[in-house]
Each structure stands twice: as C-alpha cells, then as structure tokens.
Design a protein around this motif. Sequence first.
Motif, PDB file in Angstrom:
ATOM      1  N   HIS A 132       0.824  -1.204   0.000  1.00  0.00           N
ATOM      2  CA  HIS A 132       0.000   0.000   0.000  1.00  0.00           C
ATOM      3  C   HIS A 132       0.858   1.255   0.000  1.00  0.00           C
ATOM      4  N   LEU A 133       0.319   2.284  -0.619  1.00  0.00           N
ATOM      5  CA  LEU A 133       0.932   3.601  -0.580  1.00  0.00           C
ATOM      6  C   LEU A 133      -0.074   4.552   0.041  1.00  0.00           C
ATOM      7  N   GLU A 134       0.338   5.215   1.107  1.00  0.00           N
ATOM      8  CA  GLU A 134      -0.490   6.222   1.762  1.00  0.00           C
ATOM      9  C   GLU A 134       0.128   7.598   1.537  1.00  0.00           C
ATOM     10  N   VAL A 135      -0.714   8.573   1.226  1.00  0.00           N
ATOM     11  CA  VAL A 135      -0.258   9.945   1.011  1.00  0.00           C
ATOM     12  C   VAL A 135      -0.761  10.801   2.176  1.00  0.00           C
ATOM     13  N   HIS A 136       0.161  11.505   2.815  1.00  0.00           N
ATOM     14  CA  HIS A 136      -0.179  12.360   3.951  1.00  0.00           C
ATOM     15  C   HIS A 136       0.274  13.788   3.676  1.00  0.00           C
ATOM     16  N   ARG A 137      -0.393  14.708   4.322  1.00  0.00           N
ATOM     17  CA  ARG A 137      -0.050  16.127   4.179  1.00  0.00           C
ATOM     18  C   ARG A 137       1.036  16.486   5.189  1.00  0.00           C
ATOM     19  N   LEU A 138       2.137  17.057   4.704  1.00  0.00           N
ATOM     20  CA  LEU A 138       3.197  17.469   5.606  1.00  0.00           C
ATOM     21  C   LEU A 138       2.724  18.623   6.480  1.00  0.00           C
ATOM     22  N   LEU A 161      -4.426  11.471   2.958  1.00  0.00           N
ATOM     23  CA  LEU A 161      -5.175  12.157   1.904  1.00  0.00           C
ATOM     24  C   LEU A 161      -5.685  11.182   0.851  1.00  0.00           C
ATOM     25  N   GLY A 162      -5.077   9.999   0.800  1.00  0.00           N
ATOM     26  CA  GLY A 162      -5.473   8.991  -0.178  1.00  0.00           C
ATOM     27  C   GLY A 162      -4.577   7.777  -0.062  1.00  0.00           C
ATOM     28  N   THR A 163      -5.067   6.626  -0.481  1.00  0.00           N
ATOM     29  CA  THR A 163      -4.296   5.381  -0.437  1.00  0.00           C
ATOM     30  C   THR A 163      -4.447   4.639  -1.755  1.00  0.00           C
ATOM     31  N   ARG A 164      -3.485   3.750  -1.991  1.00  0.00           N
ATOM     32  CA  ARG A 164      -3.524   2.938  -3.210  1.00  0.00           C
ATOM     33  C   ARG A 164      -2.891   1.591  -2.920  1.00  0.00           C
ATOM     34  N   SER A 165      -3.604   0.504  -3.251  1.00  0.00           N
ATOM     35  CA  SER A 165      -3.065  -0.847  -3.124  1.00  0.00           C
ATOM     36  C   SER A 165      -2.480  -1.268  -4.462  1.00  0.00           C
ATOM     37  N   PHE A 166      -1.376  -2.012  -4.435  1.00  0.00           N
ATOM     38  CA  PHE A 166      -0.744  -2.424  -5.682  1.00  0.00           C
ATOM     39  C   PHE A 166       0.249  -3.546  -5.401  1.00  0.00           C
ATOM     40  N   ARG A 167       0.712  -4.186  -6.453  1.00  0.00           N
ATOM     41  CA  ARG A 167       1.851  -5.100  -6.409  1.00  0.00           C
ATOM     42  C   ARG A 167       2.987  -4.452  -7.185  1.00  0.00           C
ATOM     43  N   ALA A 168       4.184  -4.533  -6.650  1.00  0.00           N
ATOM     44  CA  ALA A 168       5.329  -3.832  -7.250  1.00  0.00           C
ATOM     45  C   ALA A 168       5.906  -4.619  -8.425  1.00  0.00           C
ATOM     46  N   ARG A 169       5.075  -4.932  -9.378  1.00  0.00           N
ATOM     47  CA  ARG A 169       5.537  -5.653 -10.567  1.00  0.00           C
ATOM     48  C   ARG A 169       6.454  -4.772 -11.406  1.00  0.00           C
ATOM     49  N   PRO A 170       7.372  -5.377 -12.178  1.00  0.00           N
ATOM     50  CA  PRO A 170       8.263  -4.569 -13.025  1.00  0.00           C
ATOM     51  C   PRO A 170       7.521  -3.711 -14.044  1.00  0.00           C
TER      52      PRO A 170
END
Length: 442
Positions: A132-138, A161-170
């Motif tokens: 997962h990638l989470e985006v936060h406000r500094l 502020l938002g999140t995204r699930s993913f697999r780190a495929r090439p």
Amino acid sequence: MSKLLSTCRQWLRRAGAILVLALPGLLAACETTTGLEGEREVNKVTGTVYVDTLTVRTSTVLVDSVVTSSSSYLMLGQYQDDRLGTITARSYLRLGLGSSAFTPEATAQFDSLVLVLPADTYRYGDTTRVQHLEVHRLTEALRPNTTYYAFNSRAYAATSLGTRSFRARPVLGSLCIRLDAALGQELLTAGINRQLSTDGELEARLPGLALTPSAADNAALLRFTAASSETALRLYYHLPSAPSEALQYSFTGESGARHFYQLQTDRRATLLSSLTATRQAVLSARTAAEAYIQGGLGLQTKVEVPYLLDLKNLTGTWVLNSAQLTLETVAGTENQYLTAPSALTAQLTDRGNHSGAYLTNLDGSTNTAAYARSTSIKTNLEQGSYTFSLTHYMEAVLDRRIENTGILLAPNSAATPERVVLGGTKHTTNPIRLGLYLTRVQ
C-alpha cells in the motif's frame, strides 16, 4: 646464485609487487603463536608455505547515514527481514508550480485531485504481495538549502489524503492516487483568488506530501522518479460554460521542488538490537557468527586480522606472494527477491570505525570484489561469495606503513537497500577464509 637472488629482490622492491619480510622464529618446526597455527609447507624445494589459520575477526558497524536529498528518486515500501528487522522506506516531497502561476477562471469548478508517481524498474523484496501507498499532508516544510539523510524525517498529518493498493511488478509504470477532494477544492479556491502565484505561496498552503507504506506491509521497496514533470499533483476542473471539457493544472516535481527519502529499521527483536550509535560495532560472535551489510541503513562489515604481525615470528627472509580473503554469503539468506550487492568495496578504518581511504590494488585501482557464485568448500553447494586480494594491504601493514586496524566492507552503491549476510570465522557452513602464500628467499 646469491648475486642473482639479490638482483631479484631489488627488482621486486622497485616494482612494489611484494614485500620482503624479516621474520624471526623457527619455521622448520612450524612454531605457533596466538592466531597463527597449522602452517602447511606446500613446496619443500622453494620453501613456499600456505597459511590459512590466521585469526580473522568480523563485526557489523553502523556508519554515517547516506545523503538522500541529492538522489533522483523517492523510495517507498516495507518488508520484514529475518536478520535486520522491519525495513521501512518513506519519502517526503515539496512540489512546485508548473510553467506558470495557477490562475483559473472565477467560475471554475473542481473535479478531482490526483497524485501521479512514475516508478522505475528497481525492486527489492517480494513483488508478488499486495502493498500500500499512503499519502499524507506534511505539517513541517522541507527547509531550503538543507541536506537530508536517510535517517531524517518530516512531520505529517496522521490522516491520509489517499491510499492505493498495488503489487510492485516490473511493469507497474506510474501509480495514480486520488487524493482528498477537500484539498483539491482548497487549491482551486486559492488559485481563483490569485493566491498561488509563487512556490512560496504554494508551500504556505501545502508544505508538501509524505509517502508512506501501510504499517502492516511486508512486501517490497521500490523507487519513483522525483525530479520530473511526470511526477505531479494534477488538479482537474471544468468551467460551467463547457462542462464536458476537462481542464487541468499540474504542480510538478521540477522547478521549486524538494525531496528526500527515509530508510530505517526496527532492530529491537534482532541480534543487532544493541547497535544504536554511529560507528558502534557488534562482533560476529554475538550475532550467530554472521556479519551484515546494507548500504541505505549504513551497515558495513569490519574485517580485522589482529595477529597479522605474528608472521614476524617465522624465521628467515620471506616474501608475501599473495593474500586472498573470501567471504561467503550465509546459505538461505538470499533469493530472487532479496539479492546481494553486485560488488563490495574495501576502505581503511581506524579503531574508532571511521571510514578512511579506499583500498587499492598494486596497479592503483580501487579494491573491489564482485559477487560470484561458486562451490562452497564446507557444504559442496553453490554459494554466493566475494573475494578480495589483500596482498597490497597486508604488505603495507607488515611494513608498518599503515596501522593494523582493519578494513570496512560496503556495497558499491550506498544509497540502495541491497543487503548481504556474511559468514564469520566460526560459522559452521559458510566461514570466512583468509589464505596467505609465503616464499622463503633466504
């Protein structure tokens, strides 16, 4: 014959290829001292002796952190390492205005706010797992003209502020994360009010963004391009007079941007839990006869031959023909997801574990050992290894041109997270090996 031998010695000294050692003691009886035992005479005619029992001491050293604010990348992810603990990468960035100030028309209406992060092909860890990638406000700005290191961080809001699930495929390409509409509306309103004309005005309203993994992630580390027009916070909007015409403005990672990434580890449940201070060393005897290297975390392996000068207890005049150090990776500690560094370099160090000059070979080139796979002497299985030629280094120690305070081994690239687990002297299956060839010349 004596004249010829004398001429040969003079030539060798001028070439700097080998060091003639005056070593008192009794060779014929193979007298032993602490750290020097079991010499085997290889050639009775020439008097060549192979010594492979000098004590070699290894330890893991925590050196200075690496600079990441000068990198072209952002790094993100988290994985659980059996030896090093939980490895976490976070990134911090301040975006800048695009080619012009953001001045939308007064009637503009908000549609969406999307963060676009182009990924490169670098991966370290298990790319088959969802992460997962989470985006936060500094809440704390990145200071101008400041060097940031891998241990630094900036404060950010707990709510994402938002999140995204993913697999780190090439083939991941770019990640697009839709962010909170309230932030998008705030930026649009500021633009309408002509309050986003400079990078300073943007920073006052939005100090920057923090990119973090989920606390429970156990997958891979990956990199995103930082200083690029493709790294952008894109605000989409439209005008009521043309509702089907999508308009956008991009706050980019180019002009006015700042960034760095943080790489840290939680070692509390590992054998390295006591390693907390810079330039501190933990002997391999306390870490299951293993030593560790990881560039981004500042972990290096120190190698010492404490009884090297005991070679002077041998009798006669001798030549050090060669000295080779081979370090094997510990079986089961590397795989397709956790690869070892492609090469290691050697540096001089002192008793305080400060990094010194790089070791050089006889031709002046940097002393580097490439990763190789070969059959292990102990297990007869294929195993990763690094082999250094230490002839030049040991000649200098024996000639007392440098102190016998050891060397530090580090990966070629200090800013990447590849790690390697090396067997120490007492390791049962993958011990370190140091071999010396000595030839009697008198």
